[in-house]
Design a protein around this motif. Structure first.
Motif, PDB file in Angstrom:
ATOM      1  N   SER A 218       0.846  -1.052   0.142  1.00  0.00           N
ATOM      2  CA  SER A 218      -0.139  -0.054  -0.045  1.00  0.00           C
ATOM      3  C   SER A 218       0.759   1.294   0.169  1.00  0.00           C
ATOM      4  CB  SER A 218      -0.868   0.124   1.270  1.00  0.00           C
ATOM      5  OG  SER A 218      -1.817  -1.134   1.125  1.00  0.00           O
ATOM      6  N   ALA A 219       0.778   2.132  -0.852  1.00  0.00           N
ATOM      7  CA  ALA A 219       1.398   3.248  -1.089  1.00  0.00           C
ATOM      8  C   ALA A 219       0.647   4.394  -1.071  1.00  0.00           C
ATOM      9  CB  ALA A 219       1.931   3.132  -2.429  1.00  0.00           C
ATOM     10  N   HIS A 220       1.074   5.558  -0.383  1.00  0.00           N
ATOM     11  CA  HIS A 220       0.586   6.739  -0.467  1.00  0.00           C
ATOM     12  C   HIS A 220       1.583   7.724  -0.947  1.00  0.00           C
ATOM     13  CE1 HIS A 220      -2.648   6.700   2.521  1.00  0.00           C
ATOM     14  NE2 HIS A 220      -2.129   5.593   2.978  1.00  0.00           N
ATOM     15  N   TYR A 221       1.118   8.448  -2.130  1.00  0.00           N
ATOM     16  CA  TYR A 221       2.043   9.326  -2.905  1.00  0.00           C
ATOM     17  C   TYR A 221       1.953  10.639  -2.461  1.00  0.00           C
ATOM     18  CZ  TYR A 221       2.088   5.309  -6.126  1.00  0.00           C
ATOM     19  OH  TYR A 221       2.202   4.017  -6.681  1.00  0.00           O
ATOM     20  N   LEU A 222       2.995  11.292  -1.753  1.00  0.00           N
ATOM     21  CA  LEU A 222       2.855  12.564  -1.060  1.00  0.00           C
ATOM     22  C   LEU A 222       3.131  13.656  -2.042  1.00  0.00           C
ATOM     23  CD1 LEU A 222       4.772  11.210   2.290  1.00  0.00           C
ATOM     24  CD2 LEU A 222       2.416  11.144   1.690  1.00  0.00           C
ATOM     25  N   THR A 223       4.189  13.437  -2.868  1.00  0.00           N
ATOM     26  CA  THR A 223       4.563  14.656  -3.637  1.00  0.00           C
ATOM     27  C   THR A 223       5.122  13.978  -5.103  1.00  0.00           C
ATOM     28  OG1 THR A 223       6.809  14.671  -2.620  1.00  0.00           O
ATOM     29  CG2 THR A 223       5.192  16.384  -1.780  1.00  0.00           C
ATOM     30  N   ALA A 224       5.160  14.815  -6.182  1.00  0.00           N
ATOM     31  CA  ALA A 224       5.291  14.271  -7.405  1.00  0.00           C
ATOM     32  C   ALA A 224       6.788  13.967  -7.305  1.00  0.00           C
ATOM     33  CB  ALA A 224       4.939  15.102  -8.551  1.00  0.00           C
ATOM     34  N   SER A 225       7.052  12.525  -7.879  1.00  0.00           N
ATOM     35  CA  SER A 225       8.718  12.255  -7.849  1.00  0.00           C
ATOM     36  C   SER A 225       9.109  12.781  -9.557  1.00  0.00           C
ATOM     37  CB  SER A 225       8.994  10.645  -7.854  1.00  0.00           C
ATOM     38  OG  SER A 225       8.637  10.223  -6.620  1.00  0.00           O
ATOM     39  N   GLN A 226      10.534  13.118  -9.354  1.00  0.00           N
ATOM     40  CA  GLN A 226      10.913  13.587 -10.509  1.00  0.00           C
ATOM     41  C   GLN A 226      12.259  12.934 -10.761  1.00  0.00           C
ATOM     42  OE1 GLN A 226       9.733  16.087 -12.221  1.00  0.00           O
ATOM     43  NE2 GLN A 226       8.194  16.313 -10.319  1.00  0.00           N
ATOM     44  N   PRO A 227      12.490  12.596 -12.079  1.00  0.00           N
ATOM     45  CA  PRO A 227      14.020  11.853 -12.461  1.00  0.00           C
ATOM     46  C   PRO A 227      14.947  12.477 -11.939  1.00  0.00           C
ATOM     47  CG  PRO A 227      12.480  12.380 -14.427  1.00  0.00           C
ATOM     48  CD  PRO A 227      12.052  13.277 -13.401  1.00  0.00           C
ATOM     49  N   GLY A 228      15.704  11.560 -11.423  1.00  0.00           N
ATOM     50  CA  GLY A 228      17.100  11.832 -10.883  1.00  0.00           C
ATOM     51  C   GLY A 228      17.309  11.026  -9.349  1.00  0.00           C
ATOM     52  N   PRO A 229      18.270  11.514  -8.492  1.00  0.00           N
ATOM     53  CA  PRO A 229      18.685  10.861  -7.400  1.00  0.00           C
ATOM     54  C   PRO A 229      17.644  10.800  -6.353  1.00  0.00           C
ATOM     55  CG  PRO A 229      20.436  12.252  -8.166  1.00  0.00           C
ATOM     56  CD  PRO A 229      19.231  12.676  -9.179  1.00  0.00           C
ATOM     57  N   ALA A 230      17.512   9.679  -5.674  1.00  0.00           N
ATOM     58  CA  ALA A 230      16.678   9.483  -4.655  1.00  0.00           C
ATOM     59  C   ALA A 230      17.221   8.406  -3.672  1.00  0.00           C
ATOM     60  CB  ALA A 230      15.329   9.008  -5.034  1.00  0.00           C
ATOM     61  N   VAL A 231      16.889   8.415  -2.643  1.00  0.00           N
ATOM     62  CA  VAL A 231      17.103   7.872  -1.445  1.00  0.00           C
ATOM     63  C   VAL A 231      15.991   7.024  -0.704  1.00  0.00           C
ATOM     64  CG1 VAL A 231      17.294   9.411   0.557  1.00  0.00           C
ATOM     65  CG2 VAL A 231      18.524   7.349   0.602  1.00  0.00           C
ATOM     66  N   ILE A 232      16.015   5.493  -0.424  1.00  0.00           N
ATOM     67  CA  ILE A 232      14.985   5.015   0.025  1.00  0.00           C
ATOM     68  C   ILE A 232      15.224   4.508   1.448  1.00  0.00           C
ATOM     69  CG2 ILE A 232      13.377   2.916  -0.335  1.00  0.00           C
ATOM     70  CD1 ILE A 232      13.941   3.077  -3.197  1.00  0.00           C
TER      71      ILE A 232
END
Length: 284
Positions: A71-85
């Protein structure tokens, strides 16, 4: 799709999808990824692709490898590029383990922003019994050569839907009225589905499949972006090789929000994934 992909089918573990969803463990429970621009719609990263990315991180963090429910809640729009999980193990058991994960990026001021947060339970799909008792039936979709994909329509605006180049979509003509300026008003979307490089489906690509078709809002007569607020996917079994059939319906649009119920069927006529999401629409 690269020309070589049309000659040689990609395999699970060695495809563009696998490379673009691969995460790198930085520390226990912490993973880095460069979100690919190849899975965007306009400039936002597709929600199903993001679900697969976080799903892979949790598969590494948990003792079980297969997503059962996420189950996922999408909080803000993700953009291409670096991310950390960042992941946390909530509970581990003999047959199921549960974890949570969040994906973060940095805004223009250098502040960390949480993009999506998920809670998931994992297990071993291969250990499930074969007993199936269901009233569900596969969607009726015309043969693939009687359906239509993005390549059959007008050329898109550059960068408007990069994800379409990475998918094999053949939509049921009866759900394509929106593309001809005559939406049916039924809130239905049905399509054959696969990856453009020929890679067969697995549990992680099923997380993509439940959120990869055009929005049902188009067949209701609405236009524009339909961002997901919350999505829950259930993976029911490992899919058989071959193209998938995806059916998505909505029954209720109210207050600027609608639900979408998705079913994914494999070539062996098994219901391999289900989902429900709440999405926001822009009303005229």
């Amino acid at each position: 799709m690269p020309e070589a992909a049309s000659v040689m089918r990609a395999t699970i573990g060695d495809s563009e999808f696998d490379r673009d969803t691969a995460v790198t463990r930085r520390a226990p429970g912490v993973y880095d990824i460069d979100l690919s621009a190849g899975w965007t719609i306009i400039s936002a990263v597709n929600g199903g692709y993001l679900l697969a990315v976080l799903g892979r991180a949790l598969a590494d963090a948990l003792p079980h490898a297969d997503p059962f429910t996420i189950s996922a809640h999408y909080l803000t729009a993700s953009q291409p590029g670096p991310a950390v999980i960042r992941t946390d193990v909530v509970r581990t058991g003999r047959t199921l383990s549960t974890g949570q994960a969040s994906l973060f990026q940095y805004d223009e001021e250098g502040e960390e922003v949480e993009r999506i947060r998920v809670l998931a339970s994992y297990g071993d799909l291969g250990s499930l019994p074969d007993d199936v008792r269901t009233t569900a039936v596969p969607p009726v979709i015309p043969p693939m050569d009687q359906c239509f994909g993005p390549e059959d329509g007008p050329a898109p605006v550059d960068g408007s839907s990069a994800i379409a180049d990475r998918l094999m979509l053949k939509l049921d003509p009866s759900t394509l009225g929106w593309a001809l300026g005559a939406p049916s008003g039924k809130g239905e979307m049905r399509s054959w589905f696969g990856l453009a490089d020929g890679r067969d489906a697995d549990p992680f690509s099923l997380l993509l499949a439940v959120d990869a078709l055009p929005p049902t809002a188009f067949e209701i007569g609405l236009k524009g972006w339909v961002p997901t607020v919350e999505l829950t996917a259930h993976i029911r079994c490992r899919p058989a090789p071959g193209p998938l059939r995806v059916s998505i319906t909505t029954r209720n649009l109210a207050g600027g929000f609608l639900e979408e119920d998705a079913e994914v069927w494999d070539s062996a006529d098994r219901l391999v994934a289900q989902s429900r999401q709440l999405a926001r629409v822009r009303l005229p």
